[in-house]
Scaffold this motif. Structure first.
Motif, PDB file in Angstrom:
ATOM      1  N   VAL A  40     -12.489  10.503 -39.978  1.00 21.47           N
ATOM      2  CA  VAL A  40     -13.216  11.351 -41.027  1.00 21.47           C
ATOM      3  C   VAL A  40     -13.390  12.862 -40.409  1.00 21.47           C
ATOM      4  O   VAL A  40     -13.831  13.626 -41.029  1.00 21.47           O
ATOM      5  N   PHE A  41     -13.340  13.015 -39.056  1.00 18.75           N
ATOM      6  CA  PHE A  41     -13.846  14.392 -38.508  1.00 18.75           C
ATOM      7  C   PHE A  41     -12.415  15.121 -38.237  1.00 18.75           C
ATOM      8  O   PHE A  41     -12.354  16.356 -37.981  1.00 18.75           O
ATOM      9  N   ASN A  42     -11.208  14.626 -38.667  1.00 20.98           N
ATOM     10  CA  ASN A  42      -9.996  15.304 -38.462  1.00 20.98           C
ATOM     11  C   ASN A  42      -9.666  16.056 -39.748  1.00 20.98           C
ATOM     12  O   ASN A  42     -10.058  15.509 -40.964  1.00 20.98           O
ATOM     13  N   PRO A  43      -8.663  17.120 -39.936  1.00 20.79           N
ATOM     14  CA  PRO A  43      -8.188  17.579 -40.886  1.00 20.79           C
ATOM     15  C   PRO A  43      -7.607  16.459 -41.882  1.00 20.79           C
ATOM     16  O   PRO A  43      -6.582  15.807 -41.293  1.00 20.79           O
ATOM     17  N   ASN A  44      -7.573  16.626 -42.869  1.00 17.77           N
ATOM     18  CA  ASN A  44      -7.040  15.505 -43.874  1.00 17.77           C
ATOM     19  C   ASN A  44      -7.368  14.132 -43.471  1.00 17.77           C
ATOM     20  O   ASN A  44      -6.574  13.278 -43.913  1.00 17.77           O
ATOM     21  N   CYS A  45      -8.286  13.873 -42.896  1.00 20.64           N
ATOM     22  CA  CYS A  45      -8.770  12.604 -42.534  1.00 20.64           C
ATOM     23  C   CYS A  45      -7.654  11.553 -41.795  1.00 20.64           C
ATOM     24  O   CYS A  45      -7.345  10.775 -41.919  1.00 20.64           O
ATOM     25  N   GLU A  46      -6.813  12.400 -41.094  1.00 16.02           N
ATOM     26  CA  GLU A  46      -5.784  12.045 -40.388  1.00 16.02           C
ATOM     27  C   GLU A  46      -6.028  10.992 -39.271  1.00 16.02           C
ATOM     28  O   GLU A  46      -7.028  11.395 -38.435  1.00 16.02           O
ATOM     29  N   ALA A  47      -5.737   9.745 -39.295  1.00 19.71           N
ATOM     30  CA  ALA A  47      -6.013   8.760 -38.306  1.00 19.71           C
ATOM     31  C   ALA A  47      -5.146   8.929 -37.104  1.00 19.71           C
ATOM     32  O   ALA A  47      -3.861   9.540 -36.997  1.00 19.71           O
ATOM     33  N   ILE A  48      -5.623   8.573 -35.990  1.00 23.85           N
ATOM     34  CA  ILE A  48      -4.962   8.443 -34.627  1.00 23.85           C
ATOM     35  C   ILE A  48      -3.796   7.493 -34.400  1.00 23.85           C
ATOM     36  O   ILE A  48      -4.070   6.493 -35.322  1.00 23.85           O
ATOM     37  N   GLN A  49      -2.747   7.677 -33.671  1.00 24.65           N
ATOM     38  CA  GLN A  49      -1.750   6.579 -33.701  1.00 24.65           C
ATOM     39  C   GLN A  49      -2.436   5.228 -33.152  1.00 24.65           C
ATOM     40  O   GLN A  49      -3.247   5.167 -31.929  1.00 24.65           O
ATOM     41  N   GLY A  50      -2.080   4.092 -33.598  1.00 23.47           N
ATOM     42  CA  GLY A  50      -2.535   2.804 -33.310  1.00 23.47           C
ATOM     43  C   GLY A  50      -3.784   2.413 -34.031  1.00 23.47           C
ATOM     44  O   GLY A  50      -4.380   1.216 -33.975  1.00 23.47           O
ATOM     45  N   THR A  51      -4.358   3.037 -34.863  1.00 17.92           N
ATOM     46  CA  THR A  51      -5.552   2.819 -35.774  1.00 17.92           C
ATOM     47  C   THR A  51      -4.883   2.040 -36.961  1.00 17.92           C
ATOM     48  O   THR A  51      -4.009   2.160 -37.517  1.00 17.92           O
ATOM     49  N   ILE A  52      -5.725   1.018 -37.061  1.00 18.94           N
ATOM     50  CA  ILE A  52      -5.532  -0.076 -38.246  1.00 18.94           C
ATOM     51  C   ILE A  52      -6.468   0.420 -39.535  1.00 18.94           C
ATOM     52  O   ILE A  52      -7.601   0.387 -39.475  1.00 18.94           O
ATOM     53  N   ASN A  53      -5.868   0.630 -40.524  1.00 21.82           N
ATOM     54  CA  ASN A  53      -6.464   0.796 -41.799  1.00 21.82           C
ATOM     55  C   ASN A  53      -6.606  -0.350 -42.654  1.00 21.82           C
ATOM     56  O   ASN A  53      -6.097  -1.549 -42.208  1.00 21.82           O
ATOM     57  N   ILE A  54      -7.448  -0.416 -43.990  1.00 26.58           N
ATOM     58  CA  ILE A  54      -7.682  -1.628 -44.600  1.00 26.58           C
ATOM     59  C   ILE A  54      -6.417  -2.144 -45.112  1.00 26.58           C
ATOM     60  O   ILE A  54      -6.292  -3.229 -45.307  1.00 26.58           O
ATOM     61  N   GLU A  55      -5.674  -1.339 -45.534  1.00 24.01           N
ATOM     62  CA  GLU A  55      -4.248  -1.871 -46.083  1.00 24.01           C
ATOM     63  C   GLU A  55      -3.491  -2.729 -45.073  1.00 24.01           C
ATOM     64  O   GLU A  55      -3.215  -3.859 -45.477  1.00 24.01           O
ATOM     65  N   GLN A  56      -3.512  -1.989 -44.119  1.00 17.77           N
ATOM     66  CA  GLN A  56      -2.577  -2.948 -43.019  1.00 17.77           C
ATOM     67  C   GLN A  56      -3.434  -4.340 -42.484  1.00 17.77           C
ATOM     68  O   GLN A  56      -2.843  -5.403 -42.252  1.00 17.77           O
ATOM     69  N   LEU A  57      -4.796  -4.480 -42.560  1.00 15.48           N
ATOM     70  CA  LEU A  57      -5.561  -5.520 -42.147  1.00 15.48           C
ATOM     71  C   LEU A  57      -5.205  -6.373 -43.255  1.00 15.48           C
ATOM     72  O   LEU A  57      -5.225  -7.738 -43.156  1.00 15.48           O
ATOM     73  N   GLU A  58      -5.296  -6.228 -44.638  1.00 17.24           N
ATOM     74  CA  GLU A  58      -5.099  -6.994 -45.659  1.00 17.24           C
ATOM     75  C   GLU A  58      -3.637  -7.587 -45.649  1.00 17.24           C
ATOM     76  O   GLU A  58      -3.587  -8.940 -45.878  1.00 17.24           O
ATOM     77  N   LYS A  59      -2.812  -6.738 -45.414  1.00 21.78           N
ATOM     78  CA  LYS A  59      -1.389  -7.370 -45.222  1.00 21.78           C
ATOM     79  C   LYS A  59      -1.248  -8.504 -44.047  1.00 21.78           C
ATOM     80  O   LYS A  59      -0.571  -9.510 -44.350  1.00 21.78           O
TER      81      LYS A  59
END
Length: 146
Positions: A115-134
């Motif tokens: 949330v603090f990055n431009p365009n809410c860009e996640a760092i490499q290796g971060t799991i988002n909710i879509e990946q977790l659901e899959k």
């Protein structure tokens, strides 16, 4: 204007002194040399930055080895007076405290919190909710279970 400049320089010197005191207290095991350049013109005041001067590899390794030998010596003394476990725990906590980041984020460095990055860009290796659901199988429909 000159009074504002003098007040600004005084404030910067005081901040530099406080920063140097904090750095010397926090960085017992880390050798850091910082320098602030004091300039006379207004344009360069805004671009004042500290610079780190790296130590040669051999002297930094020798210094770390000396600190390790000192720590082992004091640890052996603490073991003799039956204070070894407490000394080990306190020194482990101190080591963790020394290695936490206390300086400000560098320009262009991205945050671990997206949330603090431009365009809410996640760092490499971060799991988002879509990946977790899959991965957990929540994306499976009821018709595929039959």
């Amino acid at each position: 204007m000159e009074e504002k400049l003098k007040a600004y320089r005084l404030k910067k010197r005081q901040e530099k002194i406080m920063t140097n005191i904090k750095d010397s207290i926090q960085n017992v095991f880390v050798e850091r040399n910082t320098s602030l350049q004091d300039t006379d013109d207004l344009e360069s005041i805004n671009s004042e930055e500290s610079t780190d001067i790296p130590l040669p590899e051999e002297s930094s390794l020798a210094l770390k080895l000396l600190y390790l030998l000192l720590w082992i010596t004091v640890y052996l003394i603490a073991l003799q007076v039956e204070f070894g476990a407490v000394y080990f725990i306190i020194s482990a906590l101190f080591f963790i405290w020394i290695n936490t980041r206390s300086e400000k984020k560098k320009k262009g460095e991205i945050s671990a919190y997206s949330v603090f990055n431009p365009n809410c860009e996640a760092i490499q290796g971060t799991i988002n909710i879509e990946q977790l659901e899959k991965q957990m199988g929540y994306g499976v429909t009821h018709s595929s279970l039959l």
